[in-house]
Write a protein that holds these residues in place. Structure first.
Motif, PDB file in Angstrom:
ATOM      1  N   GLU A   1      57.657  78.567  51.647  1.00 20.14           N
ATOM      2  CA  GLU A   1      58.497  79.730  51.982  1.00 20.14           C
ATOM      3  C   GLU A   1      57.723  80.724  52.849  1.00 20.14           C
ATOM      4  OE1 GLU A   1      61.497  79.863  48.164  1.00 20.14           O
ATOM      5  OE2 GLU A   1      59.413  80.398  47.847  1.00 20.14           O
ATOM      6  N   ALA A   2      56.428  80.893  52.544  1.00 14.47           N
ATOM      7  CA  ALA A   2      55.599  81.784  53.371  1.00 14.47           C
ATOM      8  C   ALA A   2      55.536  81.242  54.799  1.00 14.47           C
ATOM      9  CB  ALA A   2      54.198  81.889  52.782  1.00 14.47           C
ATOM     10  N   LYS A   3      55.393  79.929  54.912  1.00 14.79           N
ATOM     11  CA  LYS A   3      55.313  79.306  56.239  1.00 14.79           C
ATOM     12  C   LYS A   3      56.624  79.508  57.002  1.00 14.79           C
ATOM     13  CE  LYS A   3      53.816  75.138  58.624  1.00 14.79           C
ATOM     14  NZ  LYS A   3      54.866  75.296  59.613  1.00 14.79           N
ATOM     15  N   ALA A   4      57.732  79.352  56.275  1.00 19.12           N
ATOM     16  CA  ALA A   4      59.042  79.548  56.921  1.00 19.12           C
ATOM     17  C   ALA A   4      59.168  80.982  57.439  1.00 19.12           C
ATOM     18  CB  ALA A   4      60.163  79.234  55.926  1.00 19.12           C
ATOM     19  N   LEU A   5      58.714  81.937  56.653  1.00 18.18           N
ATOM     20  CA  LEU A   5      58.787  83.345  57.084  1.00 18.18           C
ATOM     21  C   LEU A   5      57.954  83.549  58.352  1.00 18.18           C
ATOM     22  CD1 LEU A   5      58.523  85.207  53.648  1.00 18.18           C
ATOM     23  CD2 LEU A   5      60.417  85.434  55.278  1.00 18.18           C
ATOM     24  N   VAL A   6      56.726  83.008  58.341  1.00 15.46           N
ATOM     25  CA  VAL A   6      55.834  83.176  59.500  1.00 15.46           C
ATOM     26  C   VAL A   6      56.424  82.449  60.719  1.00 15.46           C
ATOM     27  CG1 VAL A   6      53.538  82.584  60.392  1.00 15.46           C
ATOM     28  CG2 VAL A   6      53.774  83.576  58.100  1.00 15.46           C
ATOM     29  N   ASP A   7      56.937  81.242  60.512  1.00 16.20           N
ATOM     30  CA  ASP A   7      57.544  80.493  61.632  1.00 16.20           C
ATOM     31  C   ASP A   7      58.737  81.239  62.210  1.00 16.20           C
ATOM     32  OD1 ASP A   7      55.668  78.558  61.320  1.00 16.20           O
ATOM     33  OD2 ASP A   7      56.977  77.101  60.294  1.00 16.20           O
ATOM     34  N   ASN A   8      59.402  82.030  61.348  1.00 17.82           N
ATOM     35  CA  ASN A   8      60.557  82.813  61.821  1.00 17.82           C
ATOM     36  C   ASN A   8      60.139  84.199  62.308  1.00 17.82           C
ATOM     37  OD1 ASN A   8      62.816  81.139  61.583  1.00 17.82           O
ATOM     38  ND2 ASN A   8      62.907  81.439  59.353  1.00 17.82           N
ATOM     39  N   ASP A   9      58.825  84.351  62.573  1.00 21.69           N
ATOM     40  CA  ASP A   9      58.286  85.593  63.165  1.00 21.69           C
ATOM     41  C   ASP A   9      58.438  86.837  62.309  1.00 21.69           C
ATOM     42  OD1 ASP A   9      57.478  84.255  65.491  1.00 21.69           O
ATOM     43  OD2 ASP A   9      59.515  84.389  66.316  1.00 21.69           O
ATOM     44  N   VAL A  10      58.265  86.693  61.000  1.00 20.56           N
ATOM     45  CA  VAL A  10      58.303  87.888  60.160  1.00 20.56           C
ATOM     46  C   VAL A  10      57.154  88.818  60.582  1.00 20.56           C
ATOM     47  CG1 VAL A  10      56.784  87.052  58.281  1.00 20.56           C
ATOM     48  CG2 VAL A  10      58.637  88.635  57.770  1.00 20.56           C
ATOM     49  N   LEU A  11      57.433  90.126  60.605  1.00 14.90           N
ATOM     50  CA  LEU A  11      56.398  91.091  61.013  1.00 14.90           C
ATOM     51  C   LEU A  11      55.597  91.576  59.816  1.00 14.90           C
ATOM     52  CD1 LEU A  11      58.384  93.590  63.264  1.00 14.90           C
ATOM     53  CD2 LEU A  11      56.385  92.271  63.958  1.00 14.90           C
TER      54      LEU A  11
ATOM     55  N   PHE B   1      49.823  84.192  54.997  1.00 19.47           N
ATOM     56  CA  PHE B   1      50.075  85.519  55.590  1.00 19.47           C
ATOM     57  C   PHE B   1      48.798  86.085  56.218  1.00 19.47           C
ATOM     58  CE2 PHE B   1      53.543  86.060  52.148  1.00 19.47           C
ATOM     59  CZ  PHE B   1      54.498  85.500  52.983  1.00 19.47           C
ATOM     60  N   LEU B   2      47.679  85.946  55.502  1.00 24.89           N
ATOM     61  CA  LEU B   2      46.432  86.529  56.019  1.00 24.89           C
ATOM     62  C   LEU B   2      45.972  85.791  57.281  1.00 24.89           C
ATOM     63  CD1 LEU B   2      44.418  87.264  52.728  1.00 24.89           C
ATOM     64  CD2 LEU B   2      45.735  88.864  54.135  1.00 24.89           C
ATOM     65  N   GLU B   3      46.092  84.472  57.262  1.00 24.42           N
ATOM     66  CA  GLU B   3      45.663  83.697  58.438  1.00 24.42           C
ATOM     67  C   GLU B   3      46.513  84.008  59.652  1.00 24.42           C
ATOM     68  OE1 GLU B   3      45.512  79.514  57.513  1.00 24.42           O
ATOM     69  OE2 GLU B   3      43.764  79.893  56.214  1.00 24.42           O
TER      70      GLU B   3
END
Ligand code: NDP
Length: 448
Positions: free
Chosen positions: A330-340, A358-360
């Motif tokens: 889910e974290a990866k999905a958020l990052v892939d969807n450009d969460v700020l 998130f940190l990376e």
């Protein structure tokens, strides 16, 4: 991890092998404290890590109460009085069937650092019971609360330990608990519980404080990238106290909340939740005690009992439900969807793998210890008002809350920079919270 921190961690696991969430919380803190432990040998010399992972005291007790059929029920009650170096124990009570001693140790441990970050004189504690208020009548909840207080009252007090609410403990439960305390002791206790109703000493803005504070913290993180909340799309999990008021503050600041959830599923409202819809949700959750699914039926939007809101594209994600609710995928999905930005309204809602992602990816990630400290901050302000025998207006309390959240952000940000990882709020918040408590413990001698 260095060998000192590792040996402390191994002992924690060895002593209580079943307390997984507590191990998780300890590991995260120990890993991030390493630069501070290396820089200042006094912490190892004074065995601070060994002492800080061990609660000062744990109280466990039997809570018999009467069910609506007149039958006697029995639950288990706890209070974990974790650390009182900088002030009386302070932290919420959780009523949920999953509550165990290990879970309350995790929450109490987090509370030590969170309370220190607020700048107010509050130690760390947490308590609760495996009682499930869901589906119970008001009379059953009242019977449980009275019997819970029948033991707890001996262990609390304005200069000893001041509990508040958490999952399953809202205004109704605090009212019953307070009534029982008063009858048992013939004493208002000045401030023995926070989150009280305003009619009997509660602070204005306490119900709103955790949710508002989380959004204030996210606003501060966004400012470091010259951004603000206006026009941002937001996903929120949960639909209880923290989620409701995080949503309200997002609306105030011109952001659009498109998702909410409960433990059965989640709704997606692409048009956004406005004030009118939020008022409907508050009535659903706080008065009728219904399910979020009813929102989807009432407003004709989608509902799913699979997955989570984190699959949606959003600028800001606010996990406001419970621990370990955001996994690595889910974290990866958020990052892939450009969460700020991700701001934790809940305690430890992201699993370690999610935090690493998130940190990376260098998104703005506000850990719960810092981002959800608004609730306990206004609890601290409730204690101050009760001691003065006076009250502040809504605006005064909100301004103070806002200032505290700005200070917490500044302190976590500055500390992350000082320790060589600017913008890593996990490191910044853990170290900033730790230093004050650890130094207070050293000043008070090794028995403290
Ligand atoms: P509430 O009981 O008011 O709401 C909790 C919400 O989370 C409900 O919507 C609940 O759904 C949902 N939830 C609970 N368990 C799960 C699960 N396993 N999966 C999905 N959803 C779940 O509690 P709060 O809003 O007060 O607390 C929420 C979080 O915020 C907790 O982590 C708490 O520790 C933290 N927190 C709260 C503070 C406060 O002042 N209240 C202060 C600081 C942190 P359902 O109704 O179905 O159970």
């Amino acid at each position: 991890m260095d060998s000192y921190s590792e040996s402390v961690y191994n002992k924690v696991v060895e002593k209580d092998p079943g307390q997984k969430v507590f191990h998780q919380a300890v590991l995260e803190v120990l890993e991030t404290l390493e630069p501070a432990i290396q820089k200042f040998p006094k912490y190892k010399e004074n065995a601070i890590l060994e002492r800080i992972v061990e609660p000062e005291r744990i109280i466990q007790f039997r809570v018999p109460w009467l069910g609506k059929d007149g039958k006697i029920q029995v639950n288990r009650g706890y209070r974990v009085q974790f650390n009182s170096a900088i002030g009386p124990y302070k932290g919420g009570l959780r009523f949920h069937p999953t509550v165990t001693q290990g879970m309350l140790k995790f929450l109490g441990f987090e509370q030590i650092f969170k309370n220190s970050l607020t700048g107010l004189p509050m130690g760390g504690g947490k308590g609760g019971s495996d009682f499930d208020p869901k589906g119970k009548t008001d009379a059953e909840v009242e019977s449980f609360c009275h019997n819970f207080m029948l033991e707890l009252y001996r262990h609390i007090g304005q200069f000893i330990d001041i509990p508040a609410g958490d999952i399953g403990v809202g205004g109704r439960e605090i009212g019953y608990l307070y009534g029982a305390f008063r009858k048992l002791t013939n004493d208002h206790g000045t401030c023995v519980l926070t989150g009280k109703g305003p009619l009997y000493g509660g602070s204005l803005v306490r119900p709103e404080a955790t949710g508002y504070g989380t959004v204030y913290f996210v606003e501060e993180m966004l400012k470091t990238q010259k951004q603000d909340m206006k026009g941002k799309t937001v996903c929120v999990s949960g639909s209880g106290n923290v989620a409701q008021f995080a949503t309200e503050k997002c609306i105030d600041l011109g952001a659009n909340v498109i998702a909410l959830s409960d433990s059965s599923g989640w709704i997606h409202d692409p048009d956004g939740i406005d004030r009118e819809k939020l008022a409907w949700i508050k009535e659903l959750k706080n008065v009728r005690r219904g399910r979020i699914k009813e929102y989807a039926e009432h407003f004709n939007v989608s509902y799913s009992s699979d997955g989570s809101p984190w699959s949606l594209k959003c600028d800001v994600a606010l996990p406001c439900a419970t621990q370990n609710e955001v996994d690595g995928a889910e974290a990866k999905a958020l990052v892939d969807n450009d969460v700020l930005a991700v701001g934790e309204g809940a305690n430890m809602p992201c699993v370690p793998e999610a935090i690493e992602i998130f940190l990376e990816s260098k998104i703005l990630y506000g850990p719960g210890k810092a981002a959800n400290a608004g609730g306990v901050s206004v609890s601290g302000l409730e204690m101050a008002q009760n001691s003065m025998r006076y009250f502040w207006t809504r605006e005064e309390v909100d301004n103070r809350l806002h200032e505290i959240m700005r200070n917490i952000h500044a302190s976590a940000y500055k500390t992350s920079e000082m320790f060589g990882d600017k913008g890593n709020y996990v490191l910044g918040a853990n170290i900033a919270g730790f230093l004050k408590v650890a130094d207070a413990m050293i000043e008070q001698g090794y028995t403290a």
